[in-house]
Design a protein around this motif. Sequence first.
Motif, PDB file in Angstrom:
ATOM      1  N   ALA A  80      53.617 -44.417 -17.347  1.00 43.20           N
ATOM      2  CA  ALA A  80      53.820 -44.767 -18.757  1.00 43.20           C
ATOM      3  C   ALA A  80      53.060 -46.061 -19.023  1.00 43.20           C
ATOM      4  CB  ALA A  80      55.303 -44.941 -19.059  1.00 43.20           C
ATOM      5  N   ASP A 123      51.306 -48.490 -21.884  1.00 37.51           N
ATOM      6  CA  ASP A 123      51.174 -48.874 -23.285  1.00 37.51           C
ATOM      7  C   ASP A 123      50.302 -50.124 -23.310  1.00 37.51           C
ATOM      8  OD1 ASP A 123      51.372 -49.792 -25.903  1.00 37.51           O
ATOM      9  OD2 ASP A 123      53.508 -49.341 -26.064  1.00 37.51           O
ATOM     10  N   THR A 161      52.376 -52.950 -21.187  1.00 36.46           N
ATOM     11  CA  THR A 161      53.379 -52.504 -20.224  1.00 36.46           C
ATOM     12  C   THR A 161      52.889 -51.279 -19.460  1.00 36.46           C
ATOM     13  OG1 THR A 161      54.495 -51.070 -21.825  1.00 36.46           O
ATOM     14  CG2 THR A 161      55.297 -53.344 -21.637  1.00 36.46           C
ATOM     15  N   ALA A 174      50.920 -52.912 -26.005  1.00 34.07           N
ATOM     16  CA  ALA A 174      52.145 -53.684 -25.721  1.00 34.07           C
ATOM     17  C   ALA A 174      52.059 -54.405 -24.387  1.00 34.07           C
ATOM     18  CB  ALA A 174      53.356 -52.758 -25.725  1.00 34.07           C
TER      19      ALA A 174
END
Length: 155
Positions: free
Chosen positions: A6, A8, A13, A11
């Motif tokens: 995951a 991002d 992350t 952001a």
Amino acid sequence: MYVQIALDGPAGTLHVSGHGLPTVELTRAPGSPADAHTPIGTRDARLLTLTVDGAPAALRPARGRLSRRSYRVDVTVGTTRYRLVPCSYGESRLTRDGRPAGILESSGDGRVDADWDTAADPRDQAVGTALAAAFGTGAQPWWQTAADFLAELIP
């Protein structure tokens, strides 16, 4: 082995997990600007925090300039040293304590393809996957980078 990634980038992350894998998390400092060339948004170690199975790990990405080696990323998890360094245009080699662990490929889109050495363990796979997803893989040779730069100077 199934690996869940995951990423991002805006952001800052990244979360890597999977059955039998330790969880790896990489975060960019909140509010720090993201560069467009690095999937996680920066190569500045002061702005990045890495944990492996909840324990802090030391992260040292090189600046990423002219040579392939300048795109290396070094990580220390406990007493184990990892290095991800480009070995071709699209691939990077992961080593654990100087020994091959795998060849990884990622274009920075949150997906990673890997060919793991038979001695690679789940932590190697989790850390390598996280580094490839966060920083991308591969680089052109120094001479091509220099030629591209010179070509930009010629009208």
